[in-house]
Enzyme design. Structure first.
Site, short mmCIF file in Angstrom:
data_model
loop_
_atom_site.label_atom_id
_atom_site.label_comp_id
_atom_site.label_asym_id
_atom_site.label_seq_id
_atom_site.Cartn_x
_atom_site.Cartn_y
_atom_site.Cartn_z
CG HIS B 56 -1.81 -1.32 1.59
ND1 HIS B 56 -2.74 -1.64 0.56
CD2 HIS B 56 -1.64 -2.24 2.44
CE1 HIS B 56 -3.29 -2.80 0.86
NE2 HIS B 56 -2.48 -3.06 2.08
CB SER B 79 -0.52 0.50 -4.36
OG SER B 79 -1.02 0.45 -3.20
CG ASP B 142 0.56 -5.69 2.44
OD1 ASP B 142 -0.09 -6.84 2.56
OD2 ASP B 142 0.41 -4.64 2.91
CD GLU B 204 3.51 -5.48 6.39
OE1 GLU B 204 4.89 -5.63 6.54
OE2 GLU B 204 2.79 -4.69 7.40
CG ASP B 238 0.08 -4.36 10.87
OD1 ASP B 238 0.72 -3.80 10.07
OD2 ASP B 238 -1.30 -4.46 10.36
CG ASN B 239 -2.67 -8.46 11.86
OD1 ASN B 239 -2.68 -7.79 10.79
ND2 ASN B 239 -2.53 -9.69 11.76
CB CYS B 243 -7.79 -3.65 12.26
SG CYS B 243 -6.96 -4.37 11.07
CG HIS B 407 -2.96 -0.30 10.27
ND1 HIS B 407 -4.18 -0.73 10.63
CD2 HIS B 407 -2.56 -1.91 9.74
CE1 HIS B 407 -4.54 -2.19 10.34
NE2 HIS B 407 -3.50 -2.66 9.77
CB SER B 415 3.99 -4.03 10.45
OG SER B 415 3.67 -3.08 9.98
CD GLN B 419 7.95 -6.26 5.15
OE1 GLN B 419 8.93 -6.66 4.88
NE2 GLN B 419 6.83 -6.77 4.90
#
Lengths: 401, 486
Positions: B56, B79, B142, B204, B238-239, B243, B407, B415, B419
C-alpha cells in the site's frame, strides 16, 4: 474512610448536633459505624436500628454499643416482627433528627410510633426506594417534617450507584455462586445508575449483557452504550444470570420464571425483596433446596429445570458480599452527615419558623460540591478553578466568540 | 516516451509538498523505523540490494521506502491494492526529499488511488522491471502479488507458455494471465532469471503468508521468505491495534452513521476481528461475532460477544465487517436479505470476502455511487418486500485503507521495522536461509518492541541475573519461548 475522618475533626470542634437526639435506621456495617461515631462526635445522642434483617454485622453492633455509647437495636436474622420492634426501640422516647435507609423508620414514625412524631424536626433518607416512598407520602400530605433526599446527588449517583453497586453486586453473585461470568448472558433489569454500573461491570467480566427498561431515555442510553435492550419476556429465556436493579416490584414475575433456562441465577440489587416475585417462584417449584451454598436456594421446577435464587431475593451485594466498598460509603455518609448538619441549622423544633418546608428536598448543590471536593483532596487530586475572566464569561450573555 | 517508460507513474506530482509534510509528521510517529535508519546508515547493509516493493503506497510506506534507501537499497514500488494509494505520498516519494515536481529525484513508484485491475498489474510488473531489463534481487511483498507474478512468470516460462483462462476464472486472474503472456513474448526467460536472482522476500500479511506456506508445502517456492506477519510486533499490533483504530475511521468517513446502538456483525475473530470488535464496542455498538473456529468462537463468547451465524443476523444487523481471510463470506443472497441501508465492508486483505461479482450480477440491481469508495446497491422490490438498498464500502476491498488512511503511523512503524530487519537478514545472511518460510527470531521481535518504548514514555523493568536464571532466560532476552502466544 478519609472523608468521614476529616469531618470528624470538623464536627468535634463545631458540634452541630449538640443536645440533639438522632434516630437512625441503617445497614449495620463497619462503614455505618463510622457515620454514627461522626454524629456522636458532633454532639448527638444516637439510637440505631438495622434497615435490613439480614445485613446486620453483629460484631459491629456490639462494638458500637460497648465502645462508643450508641444505643443499638439490631441482630442478624431477626424476623419481621423483631425487625420493626427494633425500629420502634430506636425511636424510643423521641428524636430530633432521623436518618433512614429505605423508609421503614419514617413509615414507623407515621404509623405505629406516631406518638413521637411531633418532636421530629427533619431527616435524611439514604436510598432511592425510601425517597420514592417519601414523595408518595408528601404527595398525599402524610409526611410531617422536611426530609432531605440524600440518595441522589450527582456525586453520589456516580460513586455509589455506578461504582459501588456495580462492583459489589458482581462481588455478591461471585461469592454466592462462584459462576464464571465470561461468556454468560446476563440480564440486568433497570439502567439507572446502579443497573448501569452492574451492566458495565458484567460486560467487563466478559458477559453478554441484556438490559431491560421501562424508561425510553434510559433504554436509548443503554442501546447507545452497545447493550442489547429487550423486554423481560424476551430476555427471560435467554438469560443465565438475572440482576434486578429497578426499585420496582415483580420485575421478574411468574411468566418470566416459567420461561427460564435450567440453572438460571436470580439476584436482586434493589433495596427491597419485591423485584423478583419469590412467592411466584415458590409456587412454581416442586421442591426447594435451601442453602445449597450460603445464600443460594435451589428451586427445582419439577421439569428438569432448577433456578437458583440468591439472598432470598434481597439485596445481594449486602447479603452475599459486603455491600458498598468503604470508599463509596465514605462519600455517601459524608454527604449525609453534611446534609444532616446543615439540616440541624435549618430546621427548628416542631417545625416552627424553620427555613425548610415540610416535604422532600434535594441536597443543596454546594454541599454535594463540598463533599466531592473533600474526597478529591483525600485522593490527592487537584482541580482547576475558574479565573475571574472565566467566571465573568460564564455569567454574561453579551460575550460571544 | 510512452507512459510505461516513465521512471514513475503517480496521479499528480504537484501533491509532493503536502506528501512531504505528512511524511515528516509520520517520521515522528515511527520511532522504530527511524531508529533502524540511524543504526544502519553508517554500515549500509542493503548496498547492492534491488528491492521491489508491492505494498500500500501510503505516507507510512513512504517512510519505509526512504529507510530502505537510506541504508543502501535501490527500490522500485507499486501498491498492493487499487484503492489504497495516497496520491500525495506517492508524489512525495517520486519527487524525493531533494527533488521538485519539475525535477523529481525520488524513487520509481507506480501507484495511484483508483487503478483499474489492468493498471494495477501493469504497475506491479513495472515495479519488478529495472530499466536495464534486469529484475529485483529482493522482494518486499504485502499479499504476495509480486511473489505470485515472479513465480507464475517462471512457471509458465518452464511450461513453454501461459495457459488460457478457464471459463469462470475470476476477472483478475484473466488479467494476470494476459499480462504474463505479453511479458513472456517480449522478454523470454526474464522471470526465470529474476527468480534466480531474488535472495528472498519478506511478506507483510496473513494472506500472503498463507500463499507462501502453500508454495513451500507444494515445493514450488523458488526463494526463501520471511513471514513478517507473524512477528508478535506485527500481527498483534498491526492487525489488532491498527484495525481497532482504522476500522471505525473508515466507517465514519464513508458513512458518518452513529455507531452507538447499532448491531454490528464482525465475521472472523482472529487478531483483526478482535481489534474490529473492540473498536465497534468501544463506540457503543452491540457486536455479534461469526466464526468457524471453535477456539476463536469461544474466545469471542468469553470476551462477552454474542456468537451467531451470519444467517441468524443477516436480516437484523446494521453493519457487517468481514475479517476472515476467506472467500464468499457474505454472499449476494445474504445482501439481498439485509436491512435497508445496512453497511457492508471488508477489512480482510482481498476483495473476495464479499461476493461483489454476485452482487453486480443480481437481477435488477442498481448501483449508485454516493462518493468515492461508497456505493449504494439498490435491490428491486420483490413479492412481499419493498426494494431496499445496502451501502458497500470500497467495493468490498479493505475499507480501512479505501475509506480511511489505514493503520496509523505508530502501528505501521512496528510492522515496517520488522520488514527492514527482515530485508537486512535475507540480504546479508542469505546462506542462513535455505528456501523455505521463516519468522524472525524472537530477539529481533523484542528489539522492534524495544525501539518503540521510549516514544510512549514506557519504563521497562530490568531482570536481575538471579531472576533471569530463575526463569531460565538471559537478562537481555529473549524472554519467552517460541511457543508463547502473548
Amino acid at each position: 474512610m478519609p472523608l468521614l475522618a476529616g469531618l470528624m475533626e470538623r464536627f468535634a470542634s463545631q458540634r452541630p448536633f449538640s443536645g440533639l437526639t438522632i434516630a437512625a435506621c441503617l445497614h449495620i456495617t463497619a462503614e455505618t459505624a463510622m457515620l454514627v461515631r461522626l454524629l456522636r462526635a458532633g454532639g448527638a445522642a444516637v439510637r440505631l436500628a438495622a434497615s435490613n434483617p439480614l445485613s446486620t454485622q453483629d460484631d459491629i453492633a456490639a462494638a458500637l454499643a460497648e465502645r462508643y455509647g450508641i444505643a443499638v437495636f439490631a441482630r442478624a436474622g431477626v424476623d419481621r416482627r423483631g425487625y420493626y420492634r427494633h425500629i420502634e426501640q430506636a425511636l424510643g422516647q423521641g428524636a430530633d433528627l432521623i436518618i433512614d435507609d429505605g423508609g421503614d423508620l419514617v413509615n414507623t414514625l407515621h404509623t405505629t410510633a406516631s406518638a413521637v412524631l411531633p418532636g421530629v424536626r427533619g431527616g435524611c433518607e439514604s436510598t432511592t426506594t425510601g425517597v420514592i416512598r417519601l414523595r408518595r407520602m408528601a404527595a398525599e400530605g402524610a409526611l410531617a417534617f422536611p426530609v432531605i433526599a440524600a440518595n441522589d446527588t450527582p456525586a453520589k449517583r456516580l460513586v455509589e450507584g455506578m461504582c459501588g453497586t456495580g462492583q459489589s453486586v458482581i462481588d455478591g453473585i461471585l461469592r454466592a455462586t462462584n459462576t464464571l461470568l465470561a461468556g454468560k448472558t446476563v440480564v440486568v433489569a433497570g439502567f439507572g445508575a446502579s443497573g448501569r454500573g452492574v451492566a458495565e461491570r458484567a460486560r467487563g467480566s466478559g458477559a453478554q449483557v441484556i438490559v431491560t427498561e421501562i424508561d425510553p431515555v434510559r433504554a436509548l442510553d443503554a442501546s447507545l452504550q452497545g447493550f442489547r435492550v429487550l423486554p423481560m419476556a424476551q430476555a427471560a429465556p435467554l438469560g443465565e444470570v438475572f440482576i434486578t436493579a429497578t426499585g420496582s416490584c415483580d420485575v421478574i414475575a411468574a411468566e418470566h420464571l416459567a420461561a427460564m433456562r435450567d440453572g438460571a441465577i436470580l439476584a436482586n440489587a434493589g433495596h427491597f425483596d419485591v423485584e423478583i416475585d419469590v412467592r411466584a417462584l415458590a409456587g412454581l417449584a416442586a421442591e426447594v433446596h435451601r442453602d445449597v451454598r450460603p445464600h443460594v436456594d435451589a428451586y427445582d421446577l419439577g421439569d428438569g429445570r432448577t433456578v437458583l435464587l440468591l439472598a432470598e431475593g434481597r439485596v445481594v451485594n449486602l447479603v452475599a458480599a459486603e455491600g458498598h466498598p468503604p470508599e463509596v460509603m465514605d462519600l455517601a455518609f459524608g454527604l449525609e452527615a453534611l446534609a444532616l448538619a446543615w439540616l440541624a441549622g435549618a430546621v427548628s423544633p416542631a417545625n416552627t419558623g424553620g427555613k425548610l418546608t415540610v416535604g422532600v428536598h434535594e441536597v443543596p448543590a454546594d454541599l454535594d460540591a463540598e463533599a466531592a471536593r473533600l474526597v478529591l483532596a483525600t485522593m490527592g487530586v487537584s482541580v482547576d478553578t475558574l479565573t475571574a475572566a472565566q467566571q465573568a464569561y460564564r455569567e454574561s450573555w453579551r460575550i460571544g466568540s | 516516451m510512452s507512459a510505461d517508460q516513465l521512471p514513475y507513474q503517480v496521479a499528480d506530482l504537484s501533491l509532493a509538498a503536502f506528501g512531504r509534510k505528512e511524511i515528516q509528521l509520520a517520521e515522528h510517529e515511527m520511532p522504530g523505523l527511524m531508529a533502524v535508519r540511524a543504526e544502519y546508515a553508517p554500515s549500509q547493509p542493503l548496498r547492492g540490494a534491488k528491492i521491489t516493493g508491492s505494498l500500500h503506497m501510503t505516507v507510512q510506506t513512504a517512510v519505509l521506502i526512504e529507510t530502505l534507501v537510506a541504508i543502501g537499497a535501490e527500490v522500485r514500488w507499486a501498491s498492493c491494492n487499487i484503492f489504497s494509494t495516497q496520491d500525495h505520498a506517492a508524489a512525495a516519494v517520486a519527487v524525493g526529499p531533494d527533488g521538485t515536481p519539475d525535477d523529481p529525484k525520488g524513487i520509481p513508484v507506480f501507484a495511484w488511488k483508483g487503478e483499474t485491475l489492468e493498471e494495477y498489474w501493469r504497475c506491479t510488473e513495472l515495479a519488478l522491471s529495472w530499466p536495464d531489463g534486469d529484475g529485483p534481487n529482493m522482494l518486499l511483498d504485502d499479499g504476495g502479488d509480486a511473489t505470485l507474478f515472479v513465480h507464475k512468470g517462471a512457471e509458465y516460462e518452464q511450461a513453454g507458455g501461459v495457459p488460457s483462462p478457464a471459463p469462470g476464472d475470476p476477472e483478475e486472474w484473466v488479467i494476470i494471465l494476459d499480462r504474463l503472456r505479453n511479458s513472456l513474448a517480449d522478454h523470454p526467460g526474464k522471470w526465470t532469471r529474476v527468480a534466480g536472482c531474488v535472495k528472498g522476500v519478506s511478506e507483510e500479511t496473513t494472506t500472503g503468508v498463507h500463499r507462501l506456506y502453500e508454495m513451500a508445502r507444494a515445493g514450488t517456492l523458488l526463494f526463501p521468505a520471511i513471514n513478517v506477519n507473524d512477528s508478535v510486533t506485527k500481527s498483534k499490533f498491526d492487525n489488532k491495534y491498527g484495525c481497532r483504530h482504522s476500522l471505525i475511521d473508515g466507517i465514519n468517513r464513508g458513512t458518518d452513521v452513529l455507531i452507538g446502538g447499532k448491531v454490528a456483525v464482525v465475521c472472523g475473530y482472529g487478531d483483526v476481528g478482535k481489534g474490529c470488535s473492540e473498536s465497534l464496542r468501544g463506540q457503543g455498538a452491540r457486536v455479534v461475532v461469526t466464526e468457524i473456529d471453535p477456539i476463536c468462537a469461544l474466545q469471542a463468547a468469553m470476551d462477552g460477544y454474542q456468537v451467531a451465524t451470519l444467517e441468524d443476523m443477516v436480516s437484523t444487523a446494521d453493519i457487517f465487517v468481514t475479517a476472515t481471510g476467506n472467500r464468499d463470506v457474505i454472499t449476494a443472497d445474504h445482501m439481498s436479505r439485509m436491512k435497508h441501508q445496512a453497511i457492508v465492508g471488508n477489512i480482510g486483505h482481498f476483495d473476495n470476502e464479499i461476493d461483489m461479482a454476485g452482487l453486480a450480477a443480481w437481477p435488477g440491481i442498481h448501483r449508485v455511487n454516493v462518493k468515492p469508495q461508497v456505493d449504494e446497491w439498490a435491490f428491486p422490490a420483490e413479492e412481499g418486500r419493498a426494494g431496499h438498498a445496502i451501502i458497500v464500502l470500497s467495493e468490498g476491498r479493505l475499507l480501512n485503507l479505501g475509506n480511511a488512511t489505514g493503520h496509523p503511523s505508530f502501528v505501521m512503524s512496528n510492522s515496517f521495522t520488522n520488514q527492514v530487519i527482515a530485508q537486512v537478514e535475507l540480504f546479508t545472511r542469505t546462506g542462513e536461509y535455505p528456501v523455505g518460510v521463516y519468522t524472525l527470531p524472537k530477539h529481533l521481535d523484542e528489539k522492534v518492541a524495544r525501539l518503540h518504548l521510549d516514544a510512549l514514555g514506557v519504563r521497562l523493568t530490568q531482570l536481575s541475573k538471579e531472576q533471569a536464571d530463575y526463569i531460565g532466560v538471559s537478562v537481555d532476552g529473549p524472554y519467552k519461548p517460541e511457543t508463547y502466544r502473548y
